[in-house]
Design a protein around this motif. Sequence first.
Motif, mmCIF file in Angstrom:
data_model
loop_
_atom_site.group_PDB
_atom_site.id
_atom_site.type_symbol
_atom_site.label_atom_id
_atom_site.label_comp_id
_atom_site.label_asym_id
_atom_site.label_seq_id
_atom_site.Cartn_x
_atom_site.Cartn_y
_atom_site.Cartn_z
ATOM 1 N N ASN A 99 12.367 11.330 5.623
ATOM 2 C CA ASN A 99 11.449 10.384 4.963
ATOM 3 C C ASN A 99 11.414 10.573 3.446
ATOM 4 O OD1 ASN A 99 10.748 9.230 7.366
ATOM 5 N ND2 ASN A 99 8.817 10.329 7.569
ATOM 6 N N PHE A 100 11.711 11.764 2.988
ATOM 7 C CA PHE A 100 11.706 12.067 1.555
ATOM 8 C C PHE A 100 12.691 11.178 0.800
ATOM 9 C CE2 PHE A 100 12.956 14.577 -2.162
ATOM 10 C CZ PHE A 100 11.729 14.934 -2.679
ATOM 11 N N PHE A 101 13.755 10.764 1.484
ATOM 12 C CA PHE A 101 14.837 10.023 0.830
ATOM 13 C C PHE A 101 14.800 8.515 1.100
ATOM 14 C CE2 PHE A 101 16.206 14.392 1.529
ATOM 15 C CZ PHE A 101 16.456 14.763 0.221
ATOM 16 N N LEU A 102 13.752 8.047 1.766
ATOM 17 C CA LEU A 102 13.638 6.613 2.023
ATOM 18 C C LEU A 102 13.205 5.878 0.756
ATOM 19 C CD1 LEU A 102 11.885 6.609 5.518
ATOM 20 C CD2 LEU A 102 14.322 6.285 5.003
ATOM 21 N N LYS A 116 4.454 3.510 -2.090
ATOM 22 C CA LYS A 116 4.442 2.864 -0.785
ATOM 23 C C LYS A 116 5.860 2.826 -0.219
ATOM 24 C CE LYS A 116 3.295 -1.482 1.465
ATOM 25 N NZ LYS A 116 2.852 -2.858 1.277
ATOM 26 N N ALA A 117 5.999 3.397 0.988
ATOM 27 C CA ALA A 117 7.272 3.374 1.703
ATOM 28 C C ALA A 117 7.018 2.837 3.102
ATOM 29 C CB ALA A 117 7.869 4.779 1.768
ATOM 30 N N SER A 118 8.068 2.707 3.875
ATOM 31 C CA SER A 118 7.921 2.160 5.227
ATOM 32 C C SER A 118 7.103 3.074 6.137
ATOM 33 C CB SER A 118 9.293 1.916 5.849
ATOM 34 O OG SER A 118 10.001 3.145 5.954
ATOM 35 N N HIS A 119 7.029 4.348 5.813
ATOM 36 C CA HIS A 119 6.373 5.324 6.677
ATOM 37 C C HIS A 119 5.027 5.827 6.148
ATOM 38 C CE1 HIS A 119 8.485 7.605 3.644
ATOM 39 N NE2 HIS A 119 7.674 8.606 3.893
ATOM 40 N N ALA A 120 4.738 5.564 4.868
ATOM 41 C CA ALA A 120 3.494 6.113 4.310
ATOM 42 C C ALA A 120 3.116 5.407 3.018
ATOM 43 C CB ALA A 120 3.677 7.611 4.024
ATOM 44 N N GLU A 121 1.839 5.543 2.681
ATOM 45 C CA GLU A 121 1.328 5.085 1.397
ATOM 46 C C GLU A 121 0.525 6.243 0.801
ATOM 47 O OE1 GLU A 121 -0.969 1.544 2.004
ATOM 48 O OE2 GLU A 121 0.767 0.393 2.686
#
Length: 185
Positions: A99-102, A116-121
Motif C-alpha cells: 500500500n505504501f507504493f500505491l 487520499k489513496a484507494s485504501h486509506a485517507e
Amino acid sequence: MITLTIELTREDYFKFYYYTVWLAPGKKAAAIKSRVKTFALFVLAFTLIQFAVSPHDFNFFFFYTLLVLASIYVLPLFSIESSCRKQSDAFCNDPLNANFFLRSEMIISETGIFDKASHAEVNYRWNGIIKKVETAEHFLLYISGSQAIIIPKRAIRSDAERTALLELFGKHISFDAEVGHLVKE
C-alpha cells in the motif's frame, strides 16, 4: 490549495530511509563515534589482557583478535549505503507494505495535508510536522523521528506550483521544524 499525484517508488523509499538513518545531520557522526568508541574499548581490554598475561611476547592471537574486532565494528561503516539498500529492499519486497507504493492524491492546503489513496485517507495538520527536510529529489516532512510524508519533487508540475508549495511550508511549518534539527545536532 495544491493537488499532487504521488506514486512512490522503491528508490524514493530508499532515499528517504538512507537519509533518515545515515545522511541526516548528526546521524553519521553518532554512528561513527559509537562504533569507534566500542572498538577502542575492546582494543584497550584486549591490550590489557595481552600485557597482563605475557608482557614481553607478541601474541598473534591478539593481533588477529584486533583484526576481527575491526571487521565487526569499523569496516561496516564503509558499507552503510549497501546495508540501507538491503533494509530498503526488504521493506519494498514485503507484501504487507504494498500500500505504501500505491498512487495517492495529496491535497496541500491552509489546513494541512490530506492524502487520499484507494485504501486509506490520512489528514496531517501542520502542527504535526516536527521536521522539514529538502533533498535534491524530495521534500521530507517528518511526523516522528522515523516517519515522514515523502513528496517527490517530480510530482510538482510547475514553478508556480513549487512556489505555492514553498509558501505554504513557510507559512505553516514552524521555524524549529525548518531548521531546528540542523542546529540541535
